[in-house]
Design a protein around this motif. Structure first.
Motif, short mmCIF file in Angstrom:
data_model
loop_
_atom_site.label_atom_id
_atom_site.label_comp_id
_atom_site.label_asym_id
_atom_site.label_seq_id
_atom_site.Cartn_x
_atom_site.Cartn_y
_atom_site.Cartn_z
N LEU A 332 0.84 -1.20 0.00
CA LEU A 332 0.00 0.00 0.00
C LEU A 332 0.88 1.25 0.00
CD1 LEU A 332 -2.92 -0.62 2.55
CD2 LEU A 332 -3.05 -0.55 0.06
N PHE A 333 0.40 2.27 -0.69
CA PHE A 333 1.11 3.55 -0.77
C PHE A 333 0.13 4.67 -0.46
CE2 PHE A 333 3.34 0.53 -3.35
CZ PHE A 333 4.68 0.80 -3.14
N GLY A 334 0.66 5.78 -0.01
CA GLY A 334 -0.18 6.93 0.28
C GLY A 334 -0.31 7.88 -0.88
N ASP A 335 0.42 7.60 -1.97
CA ASP A 335 0.43 8.50 -3.12
C ASP A 335 0.65 7.70 -4.39
OD1 ASP A 335 2.22 10.33 -5.07
OD2 ASP A 335 0.88 11.60 -3.88
N ARG A 336 -0.08 8.03 -5.45
CA ARG A 336 0.04 7.30 -6.71
C ARG A 336 1.46 7.34 -7.27
NH1 ARG A 336 -3.20 5.73 -11.13
NH2 ARG A 336 -5.09 6.49 -10.07
N SER A 337 2.12 8.47 -7.16
CA SER A 337 3.47 8.59 -7.73
C SER A 337 4.44 7.62 -7.06
CB SER A 337 3.98 10.03 -7.60
OG SER A 337 4.11 10.40 -6.23
N HIS A 338 4.26 7.40 -5.76
CA HIS A 338 5.11 6.45 -5.05
C HIS A 338 4.83 5.02 -5.53
CE1 HIS A 338 5.27 9.54 -1.51
NE2 HIS A 338 6.02 9.89 -2.54
N ARG A 339 3.55 4.71 -5.72
CA ARG A 339 3.19 3.39 -6.22
C ARG A 339 3.76 3.18 -7.62
NH1 ARG A 339 -1.77 1.36 -8.44
NH2 ARG A 339 -1.63 3.15 -9.86
N ASP A 340 3.58 4.17 -8.49
CA ASP A 340 4.03 4.03 -9.87
C ASP A 340 5.55 3.92 -9.96
OD1 ASP A 340 1.40 4.14 -10.59
OD2 ASP A 340 1.45 6.21 -11.31
N GLU A 341 6.24 4.61 -9.09
CA GLU A 341 7.70 4.53 -9.05
C GLU A 341 8.14 3.11 -8.66
OE1 GLU A 341 11.48 6.45 -6.56
OE2 GLU A 341 9.46 7.30 -6.35
N PHE A 342 7.46 2.55 -7.68
CA PHE A 342 7.76 1.18 -7.24
C PHE A 342 7.56 0.19 -8.39
CE2 PHE A 342 5.64 -2.71 -5.38
CZ PHE A 342 6.82 -3.34 -5.00
N VAL A 343 6.45 0.32 -9.09
CA VAL A 343 6.15 -0.60 -10.19
C VAL A 343 7.15 -0.43 -11.34
CG1 VAL A 343 4.44 -1.17 -11.97
CG2 VAL A 343 3.70 -0.76 -9.61
N ALA A 344 7.51 0.81 -11.63
CA ALA A 344 8.44 1.07 -12.73
C ALA A 344 9.82 0.49 -12.46
CB ALA A 344 8.54 2.58 -12.96
N ASN A 345 10.20 0.42 -11.20
CA ASN A 345 11.54 -0.03 -10.84
C ASN A 345 11.62 -1.50 -10.43
OD1 ASN A 345 12.66 2.52 -11.29
ND2 ASN A 345 12.13 3.21 -9.22
N ASN A 346 10.49 -2.21 -10.49
CA ASN A 346 10.47 -3.61 -10.07
C ASN A 346 9.73 -4.45 -11.10
OD1 ASN A 346 11.47 -3.92 -7.02
ND2 ASN A 346 10.42 -1.95 -7.24
N ALA A 347 10.46 -5.31 -11.79
CA ALA A 347 9.85 -6.11 -12.85
C ALA A 347 8.79 -7.06 -12.32
CB ALA A 347 10.94 -6.91 -13.57
N ARG A 348 8.88 -7.42 -11.04
CA ARG A 348 7.92 -8.36 -10.46
C ARG A 348 6.72 -7.65 -9.82
NH1 ARG A 348 10.97 -12.66 -6.82
NH2 ARG A 348 12.19 -10.85 -6.15
N ALA A 349 6.67 -6.34 -9.93
CA ALA A 349 5.57 -5.58 -9.34
C ALA A 349 4.53 -5.23 -10.40
CB ALA A 349 6.09 -4.31 -8.69
N LYS A 350 3.28 -5.18 -9.98
CA LYS A 350 2.18 -4.85 -10.90
C LYS A 350 1.22 -3.90 -10.19
CE LYS A 350 0.24 -8.18 -13.27
NZ LYS A 350 0.40 -7.72 -14.68
N ALA A 351 0.87 -2.82 -10.86
CA ALA A 351 -0.13 -1.91 -10.32
C ALA A 351 -1.50 -2.56 -10.41
CB ALA A 351 -0.11 -0.59 -11.08
N VAL A 352 -2.26 -2.48 -9.35
CA VAL A 352 -3.64 -2.96 -9.37
C VAL A 352 -4.54 -1.85 -8.86
CG1 VAL A 352 -3.05 -5.40 -9.09
CG2 VAL A 352 -3.44 -4.00 -7.05
N GLU A 353 -5.77 -1.87 -9.34
CA GLU A 353 -6.73 -0.84 -8.94
C GLU A 353 -7.97 -1.50 -8.35
OE1 GLU A 353 -5.98 2.12 -8.77
OE2 GLU A 353 -4.37 2.46 -10.22
N PRO A 354 -8.64 -0.82 -7.44
CA PRO A 354 -9.88 -1.36 -6.89
C PRO A 354 -10.95 -1.40 -7.97
CG PRO A 354 -9.62 0.91 -6.22
CD PRO A 354 -8.33 0.52 -6.91
N TYR A 355 -11.86 -2.36 -7.84
CA TYR A 355 -12.90 -2.50 -8.86
C TYR A 355 -14.26 -2.63 -8.20
CZ TYR A 355 -15.82 -4.54 -12.50
OH TYR A 355 -16.84 -4.78 -13.37
N ILE A 356 -15.20 -1.85 -8.70
CA ILE A 356 -16.59 -1.97 -8.25
C ILE A 356 -17.48 -1.98 -9.49
CG2 ILE A 356 -16.90 0.53 -7.96
CD1 ILE A 356 -18.71 -0.19 -5.51
N ASN A 357 -18.40 -2.90 -9.50
CA ASN A 357 -19.28 -3.06 -10.66
C ASN A 357 -20.49 -2.14 -10.52
OD1 ASN A 357 -20.64 -3.94 -12.88
ND2 ASN A 357 -20.88 -6.06 -12.19
#
Length: 357
Positions: A332-357
């Motif tokens: 979990l991250f408190g800011d999108r930019s921190h999450r995106d930085e983590f994903v960009a720098n880690n090949a095994r990381a994937k961004a996921v988003e919450p989903y509601i139908n």
């Protein structure tokens, strides 16, 4: 001539029916097939027929194995709607499947009229499908979300359920389909439940019967950010639009499939506490409380001898997604930019988003 008699709804004719007819015909020379009338279906199955009676008769009569088709109309004898036809035809053999729900009545009928009662196995070639399963396959979605759980995991398993305890989870995207599975297998993200749903299987209740818990199929079908009451069956306590989670979640592949071993050291009281904290976070729309619950859940996982996860500087909480070592970990991250930085720098990381139908 040896007459063989069979009966059924035959609402959606499938390969299992043909196998049954083949086995039944082999018991004699003349096969009589009785199908239930629309009135019988409504009264005893509480549903309409998928086809008009005349259409059903035409289809059955076109099968070379079948020598005669009759319609069962008796509304007084449940399971023996074919009673009058049975008396008229005077068969030598009454053939049924091994899971016939009215075997006692049919055996008694055969004994009374001197008819041989034969139980035939359901053949697995091709894989057996019931009419209900076929309908489920037709209705099932082509893609579904997976899920992350924040706290309360294991309390959806009937034997570990606790009063006044909660499971907090959220459906996530990217979605998956049978043709496009974008996650690793053995992920701890509810993949087995997702596959069951995509194949039209009775997902929630099959998981309950297996004793492995119901949270995965429950939230995949419900979607959104959910709080469930711990118990033997799913009970949705609270559901929220998961806006606070957007841009704040990533999953990290640990390099191996997860296992779900039951550890003797597991602290269900502390798991309950984490679930209540997460529930409060959902109720007050407070990401920091959800993060606190995630962090507590992770500490409990470490107490169960799980391997420490990598420290990510700007992450506010982390935990394994599944019930054992391996699979994906949630960060979990408190800011999108921190999450995106983590994903960009880690090949095994994937961004996921919450989903509601």
């Amino acid at each position: 001539m040896i007459k063989v008699f069979v009966s059924g709804c035959y609402d959606i004719l499938h390969a299992g029916h043909i196998d049954f007819f083949e086995q039944a015909k082999a018991l004699g020379d003349y096969l009589i097939v009785s199908f239930a009338s629309d009135e019988v279906l409504v009264k005893y199955k509480n549903r309409k027929s998928s086809l008009p009676e005349a259409h059903k008769r035409k289809i059955l009569e076109s099968i070379q194995l079948v020598d005669k088709v009759v319609m069962g109309k008796n509304l007084q004898l449940e399971g023996i709607d074919f009673y009058e036809n049975f008396l008229i035809e005077k068969p030598d053999v009454l053939a049924v499947t091994q899971d016939d729900k009215f075997s006692d009545k049919k055996q008694k009928l055969c004994a009374e009229y001197g008819c041989q009662y034969v139980v035939l196995p359901k053949t697995p070639n091709p894989e057996f499908l019931s009419t209900s399963q076929i309908v489920n396959r037709m209705k099932c979605p082509t893609e579904v979300p997976l899920r992350v759980d924040f706290a309360g995991g294991w309390l959806d398993v009937p034997r570990y359920a606790r009063e006044d305890a909660f499971i907090v989870n959220c459906a996530i995207t990217p979605k998956v389909s049978l043709a496009n599975w974008v996650y690793e297998m053995g992920s701890g993200l509810g993949g087995s439940a997702a596959r069951a749903i995509l194949k039209g299987k009775p997902e929630v209740y099959s998981e309950i019967e297996m004793g492995v818990g119901w949270q995965d199929p429950a939230v995949i079908l419900e979607t959104g950010l959910c709080v469930w009451k711990s118990g033997k069956v799913p009970h949705l306590e609270l559901k929220r639009n998961p806006e606070i989670l957007k841009g704040n979640m990533a999953v990290f592949w640990t390099g191996k499939s997860h296992n779900a071993a039951v550890y003797k050291k597991r602290d269900y009281l502390a798991i309950s506490m984490a679930g209540k904290i997460a529930k409060d976070g959902v109720l007050t729309n407070d990401l920091s409380l959800i993060a606190k619950a995630v962090d507590l859940s992770y500490q409990l996982q470490l107490n169960e001898t799980m391997v420490e996860l990598p420290e990510i500087e700007k992450s506010i909480a982390k935990k394994y997604c599944g019930g054992g070592n391996g699979g994906y970990a949630l960060y979990l991250f408190g800011d999108r930019s921190h999450r995106d930085e983590f994903v960009a720098n880690n090949a095994r990381a994937k961004a996921v988003e919450p989903y509601i139908n």
